[in-house]
Motif scaffolding. Structure first.
Motif, PDB file in Angstrom:
ATOM      1  N   ALA A 129       0.811  -1.269   0.023  1.00  0.00           N
ATOM      2  CA  ALA A 129       0.044  -0.010   0.005  1.00  0.00           C
ATOM      3  C   ALA A 129       0.727   1.314   0.124  1.00  0.00           C
ATOM      4  O   ALA A 129       0.296   2.356   0.332  1.00  0.00           O
ATOM      5  CB  ALA A 129      -1.045   0.062   1.112  1.00  0.00           C
ATOM      6  N   MET A 132      -0.452   4.668  -1.471  1.00  0.00           N
ATOM      7  CA  MET A 132      -2.105   4.499  -1.367  1.00  0.00           C
ATOM      8  C   MET A 132      -2.954   5.376  -0.128  1.00  0.00           C
ATOM      9  O   MET A 132      -1.962   5.395   0.906  1.00  0.00           O
ATOM     10  CB  MET A 132      -2.613   3.165  -1.218  1.00  0.00           C
ATOM     11  N   ASP A 134      -6.007   5.079   0.395  1.00  0.00           N
ATOM     12  CA  ASP A 134      -7.546   4.365   0.878  1.00  0.00           C
ATOM     13  C   ASP A 134      -7.252   2.954   0.393  1.00  0.00           C
ATOM     14  O   ASP A 134      -7.171   2.369  -0.622  1.00  0.00           O
ATOM     15  CB  ASP A 134      -8.611   4.844  -0.174  1.00  0.00           C
ATOM     16  N   TYR A 135      -7.202   2.230   1.784  1.00  0.00           N
ATOM     17  CA  TYR A 135      -6.886   0.821   1.481  1.00  0.00           C
ATOM     18  C   TYR A 135      -7.369  -0.114   2.510  1.00  0.00           C
ATOM     19  O   TYR A 135      -7.407   0.632   3.738  1.00  0.00           O
ATOM     20  CB  TYR A 135      -5.463   0.466   0.860  1.00  0.00           C
ATOM     21  N   THR A 239     -15.537  -3.603   0.390  1.00  0.00           N
ATOM     22  CA  THR A 239     -15.282  -2.750  -0.777  1.00  0.00           C
ATOM     23  C   THR A 239     -16.390  -1.769  -1.069  1.00  0.00           C
ATOM     24  O   THR A 239     -16.211  -0.718  -1.375  1.00  0.00           O
ATOM     25  CB  THR A 239     -15.214  -3.569  -2.035  1.00  0.00           C
ATOM     26  N   PRO A 244     -12.183   1.144  -1.496  1.00  0.00           N
ATOM     27  CA  PRO A 244     -10.629   1.382  -1.547  1.00  0.00           C
ATOM     28  C   PRO A 244      -9.982   1.152  -3.004  1.00  0.00           C
ATOM     29  O   PRO A 244     -10.680   0.584  -3.885  1.00  0.00           O
ATOM     30  CB  PRO A 244     -10.291   0.319  -0.678  1.00  0.00           C
ATOM     31  N   GLU A 245      -8.590   1.740  -2.710  1.00  0.00           N
ATOM     32  CA  GLU A 245      -7.974   1.574  -3.840  1.00  0.00           C
ATOM     33  C   GLU A 245      -7.711  -0.016  -4.197  1.00  0.00           C
ATOM     34  O   GLU A 245      -7.416  -0.618  -5.175  1.00  0.00           O
ATOM     35  CB  GLU A 245      -6.458   2.049  -4.005  1.00  0.00           C
ATOM     36  N   ALA A 246      -7.402  -0.855  -2.743  1.00  0.00           N
ATOM     37  CA  ALA A 246      -7.023  -2.211  -2.956  1.00  0.00           C
ATOM     38  C   ALA A 246      -7.603  -2.899  -1.632  1.00  0.00           C
ATOM     39  O   ALA A 246      -7.368  -2.104  -0.706  1.00  0.00           O
ATOM     40  CB  ALA A 246      -5.216  -2.495  -3.233  1.00  0.00           C
ATOM     41  N   ILE A 248      -5.779  -5.791   0.852  1.00  0.00           N
ATOM     42  CA  ILE A 248      -4.675  -6.539   0.739  1.00  0.00           C
ATOM     43  C   ILE A 248      -4.842  -7.654   1.641  1.00  0.00           C
ATOM     44  O   ILE A 248      -5.258  -7.233   2.936  1.00  0.00           O
ATOM     45  CB  ILE A 248      -3.426  -5.595   1.045  1.00  0.00           C
TER      46      ILE A 248
END
Ligand SMILES: [Zn+2]
Length: 303
Positions: A129, A132, A134-135, A239, A244-246, A248
């Motif tokens: 991240a 990033m 937003d995750y 989600t 989020p961007e991802a 993990i």
């Protein structure tokens, strides 16, 4: 000041010294020991202090950040509930470790944080991240945890307990065994501990790695598939809530070969169509290091 991070798990505790003068932050050396037995307050205090002493020298000033598998009160000193440890509710663990170290000549400042929150901080500083804002980090292991970073900040919530995604009630109320006292929780449906208990009950190997390797067999698939569906619903719910961007995946279970791909495929059907092009599920490349790095980074918030 030496910065030491501890990742307290249900089965092991890993501690290490982190160098924050580098970018990305780097775990210089670390050590893993078995979790204290019994899993109770006094053995935990002693185990944490003993591990810090492996890295700190007498008279030295150091910071010890601890990532814990459970609920941490907003003061970041007091345990609210550790689901895998007994008699820790209300324990001022940070203060207790500071006192134990002071008795042995180590001047330490200690802070505690939820372990998945530590993993999220660590991924942002040295893992998947980096860059990033937003995750979400979802930790899959003894329990199921999560850490959320939104707008570049760790989300803690009004009482310090945000991101307890393992306790999302995604399953039916017939699941009543979660250590938190709630029913229908993702952790009971899908954590390694619970899967291993079910495997043992079915006469299968009681470790997740072996169970995963034999997942083509119907008796193993009958245990694994409902857990994957629950996790996929959890990932899709996270989600749509946070965009989020991802997401993990971290923790021991996340390293099972093909797990991320399987979860990503299952999560797609639960997602609204506008989310699907952006949906990104990654696996942490830091192994167990993220939570140690994140725990050591708590000094920034404790100064
Ligand atoms: Zn629960």
């Amino acid at each position: 000041m030496k910065r030491i991070g501890l990742d307290v798990g249900g089965h092991t505790i890993t501690a290490g010294v982190v160098d924050f003068s580098r970018s990305p932050a780097k775990l210089l050396r670390s050590e893993t020991v078995a979790a204290p037995s019994p899993r109770m307050a006094e053995p935990l205090v002693e185990a944490a202090a003993a591990l810090v002493m492996r890295f700190a020298e007498s008279g030295e000033e150091c910071f010890a950040g601890m990532g814990l598998p459970g609920f941490v009160a907003k003061d970041r000193k007091t345990v609210a509930r550790l689901t895998n440890y007994e008699n820790c509710d209300g324990l001022a663990l940070g203060d207790a470790v500071e006192r134990r170290l002071a008795e042995r000549g180590i001047r330490a400042k200690a802070a505690i944080e939820n372990d998945a929150n530590c993993a999220a901080l660590g991924e942002g500083m040295a893992g998947e991240a980096v860059g990033m804002e937003d995750y979400v980090v979802l930790t899959l292991g003894t329990g199921v945890g999560a850490g959320i970073v939104s707008g570049g900040r760790l989300v803690r919530g009004a009482h310090g307990m945000a991101a307890e995604c393992g306790h999302m009630a995604l399953c039916g109320a017939e699941l009543t065994g979660c250590g938190c006292g709630g029913a229908g929780h993702l952790e009971e449906a899908a954590s390694a501990d619970w899967l291993e208990r079910r495997a043992k009950g079915a006469g299968l190997p009681a470790d997740f790695k072996s169970l995963w390797q034999m997942r083509a067999a119907p008796e193993a698939e009958a245990i694994i598939s409902p857990a994957l569906e629950a996790l996929a619903r959890g990932i899709a719910s996270i989600t749509v809530t946070l965009d989020p961007e991802a997401v993990i995946l971290s923790g021991g279970m996340s390293r099972a070969d093909g797990l991320a791909e399987e979860l990503a495929a299952r999560a797609q059907k639960y997602l609204p169509e506008p989310f699907r092009p952006y949906f990104t599920l990654k696996t942490s490349s830091l192994s167990g290091e993220a939570a140690v790095i994140g725990a050591a980074s708590l000094f920034r918030e404790s100064l």
